[in-house]
Scaffold this active site. Structure first.
Site, PDB file in Angstrom:
ATOM      1  N   ASN A  77       0.832  -1.253   0.005  1.00 42.92           N
ATOM      2  CA  ASN A  77      -0.037  -0.031   0.110  1.00 42.92           C
ATOM      3  C   ASN A  77       0.938   1.418   0.066  1.00 42.92           C
ATOM      4  O   ASN A  77       2.117   1.257  -0.141  1.00 42.92           O
ATOM      5  CB  ASN A  77      -0.927  -0.044   1.050  1.00 42.92           C
ATOM      6  N   HIS A 107      22.448   0.887  12.322  1.00 47.96           N
ATOM      7  CA  HIS A 107      23.775   1.582  12.303  1.00 47.96           C
ATOM      8  C   HIS A 107      24.691   0.812  13.454  1.00 47.96           C
ATOM      9  O   HIS A 107      24.117   0.579  14.498  1.00 47.96           O
ATOM     10  CB  HIS A 107      23.464   3.327  12.952  1.00 47.96           C
ATOM     11  N   ALA A 155      -1.731  -3.205  13.450  1.00 50.25           N
ATOM     12  CA  ALA A 155      -1.196  -1.898  12.995  1.00 50.25           C
ATOM     13  C   ALA A 155      -0.350  -1.288  14.131  1.00 50.25           C
ATOM     14  O   ALA A 155      -0.535  -1.684  15.452  1.00 50.25           O
ATOM     15  CB  ALA A 155      -2.448  -0.871  12.793  1.00 50.25           C
ATOM     16  N   LYS A 161      11.312  -9.590  16.929  1.00 47.37           N
ATOM     17  CA  LYS A 161      11.746 -11.119  17.199  1.00 47.37           C
ATOM     18  C   LYS A 161      10.966 -11.930  16.311  1.00 47.37           C
ATOM     19  O   LYS A 161       9.904 -11.338  15.643  1.00 47.37           O
ATOM     20  CB  LYS A 161      11.430 -11.322  18.576  1.00 47.37           C
TER      21      LYS A 161
END
Length: 180
Positions: A77, A107, A155, A161
Site C-alpha cells: 500500500n 547503524h 497496526a 523478534k
C-alpha cells in the site's frame, strides 16, 4: 491532465529502470504514482513475482550485494518502504498496509570506552516474511526477523523478534504499567 501524463512517464521510467538492471527479474508488476526504486549496480539479485502491485509513494532501496525476493500476488500500500542492505524475502499472497517499513540493518555503534555511533557503518541480518501474511498499517520489521506463514501483524507493531506461523500480533493499548 498534466498530472496524469507526468505520472505515466514516471511509471514508465521506473519499469525501465527495473528492466535494464541485469540482476532484476519480474513477471508482472503494477505501479501507482511516485514510486521510487534505488538499485545499486552491484546488487546480488532482485526477483519480483507475478501479479505484484505497488500503490503510491513506495520507496525500495537495494544496496550492493543485497538480495530482495518478492513472491506472487504481493500488494504494498501507500508510503511503504523496503531498505535492503543484506537480504529480504517476502512470500506469496502477502499484503502490506500503509506505511509498512522493512529494515534489514542497523547503524553500527560502540558502547565502550564511550558511546559512539557510526553513520555509514551497518550491522545486517536477513528478514524473511512468509506467505499469506498481512502486515497492517505502520508496522516496522527490523533486521534478523522471520515472520512465518499465515501471520497477521496488527497496526503500529514494531517486530524485532521472530513470529511463528499462524500467529496474530497486536499492540495492547489497554495495558497499564506502574512503577513499584
Amino acid at each position: 491532465m498534466l498530472d496524469e501524463i507526468l505520472a505515466k512517464i514516471q511509471r514508465r521510467s521506473q519499469i525501465s529502470r527495473l528492466k535494464k538492471h541485469p540482476h532484476v527479474s519480474f513477471k508482472g508488476i503494477k505501479l501507482g504514482i511516485s514510486n521510487h526504486f534505488v538499485l545499486h549496480e552491484n546488487l546480488k539479485k532482485v526477483t519480483i513475482g507475478s501479479s505484484v502491485s505497488f500503490r503510491n509513494y513506495v520507496h525500495i532501496l537495494v544496496e550492493k550485494n543485497a538480495t530482495l525476493e518478492i513472491g506472487n500476488n504481493f500488494f504494498m500500500n501507500n508510503f511503504c518502504s523496503i531498505n535492503c542492505l543484506d537480504s529480504i524475502s517476502i512470500g506469496d499472497n502477502t499484503l502490506f498496509g500503509e506505511n509498512v517499513k522493512l529494515y534489514d540493518h542497523n547503524h553500527a555503534y560502540q558502547s565502550q570506552p564511550e558511546f559512539k555511533l557510526f553513520s555509514s557503518e551497518f550491522t545486517t541480518a536477513p528478514i524473511k516474511i512468509g506467505s499469506n501474511c498481512w502486515l497492517a498499517s505502520n508496522v516496522t520489521v527490523l533486521k534478523g526477523v522471520t515472520i512465518g506463514d499465515n501471520c497477521i501483524i496488527g497496526a503500529g507493531c514494531t517486530i524485532h523478534k521472530d513470529i511463528p506461523s499462524n500467529t496474530t500480533v497486536i499492540n495492547r493499548q489497554d495495558l497499564i504499567f506502574k512503577d513499584h
